[in-house]
Design a protein around this motif. Sequence first.
Motif, PDB file in Angstrom:
ATOM      1  N   ASN A  17       0.817  -1.215   0.000  1.00  0.00           N
ATOM      2  CA  ASN A  17       0.000   0.000   0.000  1.00  0.00           C
ATOM      3  C   ASN A  17       0.855   1.271   0.000  1.00  0.00           C
ATOM      4  N   ASN A  18       2.027   1.207   0.630  1.00  0.00           N
ATOM      5  CA  ASN A  18       2.901   2.383   0.693  1.00  0.00           C
ATOM      6  C   ASN A  18       3.804   2.517  -0.530  1.00  0.00           C
ATOM      7  N   SER A  19       3.799   1.513  -1.395  1.00  0.00           N
ATOM      8  CA  SER A  19       4.704   1.541  -2.556  1.00  0.00           C
ATOM      9  C   SER A  19       4.344   2.633  -3.557  1.00  0.00           C
ATOM     10  N   ILE A  20       3.101   3.137  -3.526  1.00  0.00           N
ATOM     11  CA  ILE A  20       2.690   4.162  -4.495  1.00  0.00           C
ATOM     12  C   ILE A  20       2.682   5.557  -3.882  1.00  0.00           C
ATOM     13  N   GLN A  21       3.336   5.730  -2.743  1.00  0.00           N
ATOM     14  CA  GLN A  21       3.366   7.057  -2.128  1.00  0.00           C
ATOM     15  C   GLN A  21       4.028   8.080  -3.039  1.00  0.00           C
ATOM     16  N   ARG A  72      -7.982   5.018  -9.076  1.00  0.00           N
ATOM     17  CA  ARG A  72      -7.666   4.363 -10.337  1.00  0.00           C
ATOM     18  C   ARG A  72      -6.797   3.123 -10.103  1.00  0.00           C
ATOM     19  N   PHE A  73      -5.898   3.166  -9.143  1.00  0.00           N
ATOM     20  CA  PHE A  73      -5.013   2.036  -8.895  1.00  0.00           C
ATOM     21  C   PHE A  73      -5.774   0.851  -8.298  1.00  0.00           C
ATOM     22  N   ASN A  74      -6.652   1.107  -7.317  1.00  0.00           N
ATOM     23  CA  ASN A  74      -7.477   0.059  -6.698  1.00  0.00           C
ATOM     24  C   ASN A  74      -6.631  -1.147  -6.284  1.00  0.00           C
ATOM     25  N   ILE A  75      -5.629  -0.934  -5.459  1.00  0.00           N
ATOM     26  CA  ILE A  75      -4.725  -2.005  -5.041  1.00  0.00           C
ATOM     27  C   ILE A  75      -5.374  -2.839  -3.931  1.00  0.00           C
ATOM     28  N   GLN A  76      -5.374  -4.160  -4.127  1.00  0.00           N
ATOM     29  CA  GLN A  76      -5.921  -5.097  -3.145  1.00  0.00           C
ATOM     30  C   GLN A  76      -4.889  -6.192  -2.895  1.00  0.00           C
ATOM     31  N   PHE A  77      -4.856  -6.689  -1.661  1.00  0.00           N
ATOM     32  CA  PHE A  77      -3.842  -7.656  -1.244  1.00  0.00           C
ATOM     33  C   PHE A  77      -4.506  -8.809  -0.510  1.00  0.00           C
ATOM     34  N   ILE A  78      -4.170 -10.055  -0.884  1.00  0.00           N
ATOM     35  CA  ILE A  78      -4.660 -11.256  -0.217  1.00  0.00           C
ATOM     36  C   ILE A  78      -3.482 -12.204  -0.033  1.00  0.00           C
ATOM     37  N   THR A  95      -3.839  -7.246  -6.717  1.00  0.00           N
ATOM     38  CA  THR A  95      -4.547  -6.744  -7.892  1.00  0.00           C
ATOM     39  C   THR A  95      -4.472  -5.226  -7.928  1.00  0.00           C
ATOM     40  N   CYS A  96      -4.426  -4.681  -9.120  1.00  0.00           N
ATOM     41  CA  CYS A  96      -4.469  -3.231  -9.306  1.00  0.00           C
ATOM     42  C   CYS A  96      -4.976  -2.950 -10.718  1.00  0.00           C
ATOM     43  N   ARG A  97      -5.049  -1.673 -11.087  1.00  0.00           N
ATOM     44  CA  ARG A  97      -5.620  -1.291 -12.377  1.00  0.00           C
ATOM     45  C   ARG A  97      -4.576  -0.894 -13.409  1.00  0.00           C
ATOM     46  N   SER A  98      -3.323  -0.787 -13.011  1.00  0.00           N
ATOM     47  CA  SER A  98      -2.296  -0.271 -13.912  1.00  0.00           C
ATOM     48  C   SER A  98      -1.131  -1.238 -14.011  1.00  0.00           C
ATOM     49  N   MET A  99      -0.820  -1.682 -15.215  1.00  0.00           N
ATOM     50  CA  MET A  99       0.327  -2.545 -15.443  1.00  0.00           C
ATOM     51  C   MET A  99       1.632  -1.796 -15.142  1.00  0.00           C
ATOM     52  N   TYR A 100       1.646  -0.513 -15.461  1.00  0.00           N
ATOM     53  CA  TYR A 100       2.833   0.310 -15.225  1.00  0.00           C
ATOM     54  C   TYR A 100       3.144   0.405 -13.733  1.00  0.00           C
ATOM     55  N   ILE A 101       2.122   0.668 -12.915  1.00  0.00           N
ATOM     56  CA  ILE A 101       2.311   0.772 -11.467  1.00  0.00           C
ATOM     57  C   ILE A 101       2.745  -0.572 -10.884  1.00  0.00           C
ATOM     58  N   ALA A 102       2.160  -1.659 -11.383  1.00  0.00           N
ATOM     59  CA  ALA A 102       2.491  -2.983 -10.871  1.00  0.00           C
ATOM     60  C   ALA A 102       3.963  -3.321 -11.094  1.00  0.00           C
ATOM     61  N   LYS A 113       6.571  -1.120 -12.002  1.00  0.00           N
ATOM     62  CA  LYS A 113       7.577  -0.133 -11.599  1.00  0.00           C
ATOM     63  C   LYS A 113       7.605   0.125 -10.100  1.00  0.00           C
ATOM     64  N   TYR A 114       6.468  -0.017  -9.420  1.00  0.00           N
ATOM     65  CA  TYR A 114       6.422   0.371  -8.011  1.00  0.00           C
ATOM     66  C   TYR A 114       6.141  -0.810  -7.071  1.00  0.00           C
ATOM     67  N   ILE A 115       5.089  -1.575  -7.364  1.00  0.00           N
ATOM     68  CA  ILE A 115       4.669  -2.611  -6.416  1.00  0.00           C
ATOM     69  C   ILE A 115       5.669  -3.768  -6.363  1.00  0.00           C
ATOM     70  N   LYS A 116       6.042  -4.309  -7.514  1.00  0.00           N
ATOM     71  CA  LYS A 116       6.952  -5.458  -7.519  1.00  0.00           C
ATOM     72  C   LYS A 116       8.327  -5.119  -6.931  1.00  0.00           C
ATOM     73  N   PRO A 117       8.963  -3.982  -7.273  1.00  0.00           N
ATOM     74  CA  PRO A 117      10.239  -3.648  -6.628  1.00  0.00           C
ATOM     75  C   PRO A 117      10.137  -3.497  -5.114  1.00  0.00           C
ATOM     76  N   ALA A 118       9.015  -2.939  -4.633  1.00  0.00           N
ATOM     77  CA  ALA A 118       8.834  -2.791  -3.185  1.00  0.00           C
ATOM     78  C   ALA A 118       8.759  -4.161  -2.506  1.00  0.00           C
ATOM     79  N   ILE A 119       8.093  -5.110  -3.154  1.00  0.00           N
ATOM     80  CA  ILE A 119       8.001  -6.463  -2.603  1.00  0.00           C
ATOM     81  C   ILE A 119       9.374  -7.128  -2.586  1.00  0.00           C
ATOM     82  N   ILE A 120      10.137  -6.949  -3.652  1.00  0.00           N
ATOM     83  CA  ILE A 120      11.479  -7.541  -3.727  1.00  0.00           C
ATOM     84  C   ILE A 120      12.364  -7.018  -2.604  1.00  0.00           C
ATOM     85  N   ASN A 121      12.325  -5.701  -2.352  1.00  0.00           N
ATOM     86  CA  ASN A 121      13.123  -5.119  -1.267  1.00  0.00           C
ATOM     87  C   ASN A 121      12.671  -5.640   0.102  1.00  0.00           C
TER      88      ASN A 121
END
Length: 635
Positions: free
Chosen positions: A283-287, A311-317, A326-333, A335-343
Amino acid sequence: MARLERLSNKHFGRQFSTSTISSARVLYKKCGKPPLSWPKSLVSIEERVFSKQCILSKLATENGLNSTVVQNYQNFLVSSLDFRLIAVRRVRSNKGSKTAGVDQVTLFSDKQWIDLVEKLRKLENYRSKPVRRVNIPKGIGKTRPLGIPTIFDRAVQSLFKLITEPVTEVSADINSYGFRKNRNAHQALAKLRSILVSKSGTENIVILNLDIKGFFDNICHEWIMNNYPISDKYKHVLHSWLVSGVVLSGKDHKSTETGVPQGSIISPVISNFVLDGLEDCVNNSIQAVTSWKSQTKEFRGGKTRDIVVKRFNIQFIRYADDFVITCRSMYIAKKYIKPAIINFLEERGVWLSEEKSSIFRLINKNLDFLGYSFVFSSSWKARGVFHGKTGRFGIAVIPQKSKFKAICKKIRDKFHFNLNDDAYTLITKVNPIIRGWCNYFKYGQSVVYRKKLEHYLYKLCWKWARRKHRRWGLKRVATEYFLRKNKAKFKGRVWAFRGQTWSKSRYKDNLSEGKSIFLINPVGEVDSLSMFSARLENKLKHIHGYHQNVSKVEEFLTNQNIQNKKKHNTLKDKLFTKQKGVCSFCRKTIESIEDGDVEIHHKVAISKKGSRSSIKNMELLHKYCHYEYHNEHGI
């Protein structure tokens, strides 16, 4: 001396001479404390333990997970007799309690178990023994390593689970559903189904289906030692578990420099704690995107912050180490979400598996999660799996094909390797497999696969009977195993594979009839339920298993289980509804009746001329509560 005088005055109402009190004091010192014996019932002890766990959880909420107050209270609870008794009881009541570790020690008598309770008092020089590793089948042609600690190590782990789980629950992710009290896999699936609702634009939802590579084998020990909420006094116990090593086939010993052993009692709690905080990380990855200054840099056009977030509508399970975002943007997923998870994972010594991880849209690929497949189609066919949406778009929730093939192979092996058994024995081995699979895959549109399983079972039964009786004709085989006398129906079916034995039935008054058993019909065994019927209400998600309002969650889940049992095919189903999902002995919620952890108890014993078949003379108890009831009443 003064204490003995006060006790004598209190209980006997008269003064004793100094010589009498001195003699009593010498005798007390000589005899010591009275020896412990295994309690006949532990219901009241369970209640006291749970109340202290709730206090521990509240202290962790107010003062922090690793605060001095929490650690001091943990030290007090470790030495408590109540906690040691419950820790040993949970090891004893476990299905694998008779399975030995590397020391080949097994316990059977009450005296041996009470000696184990006494042994838990001294843990200052504790050192864990290696874990015996075995491989158990997982799917088709796959295996999963399982660690089996010694019984004493299991008791120690059970004790420390009692004092650390209430603390870890405080920091647990809201949408984490694996290995937690009042949470299960169906709730995680229902949450995902509610996100992937059948409406316009569903097919464009971006899904991050990520997999952690060797999660349990690669967790960093240093991170666990620095963060896991265990008292400093017992840090050496935690370290001993982590570095104890495993014994492979034969006597080969393998050291464990990373990871936690799968199969141990406390490993689910540790693994959940390692991944807690991942939801906040996502949730904080798109700050950076939602901040006002960077917003114009990333999205030109002057969109406001609320529009961007919506627009992003990020959900986590998450369920254990399996999670979907899940989210609404391939770009956000990407560039932001996946790198944050890796770190986040790298800090804990684990990383993503690029081969099994993928980012896709539902229109291009099916989503597999916890054994189910979420399949999207813009126009379902009339004879497809989604009859309610013929010619329209929608998402079908069906079992994965690999899971269906696995259950078919498991049942086929039972028929193939039990050719010498009679039909009654064969059905007693096959029915639990079918019942467990059907109860898990009863949601969504899984009835299509249950019909396929029904047809497959019908062919297996005929093949088994023809192989067993090669000289019989079709009519004799049908009469012996399928057709009933006078074509009497069994649960709406004239044709039903059956077995019979002349041994006495525990639930029939007429003992001359013997016992008969029928193969379960996968279609009629359970109701087909909507995935939404398994949802946990949003207002209850923040209430963990040791929260002060936990009774609200338990009441909601009990009512939900009763409402989902529309058909009452068995005695256990009827008793579960009659008792409102509560055990008659310990008054605790019965989570499930399909896993063999509950038994039927006759209120008036059959030996005392109690009715065998009357439901008024029956009640549903936990398996271990049933044992304690007979132990308490000497039956």
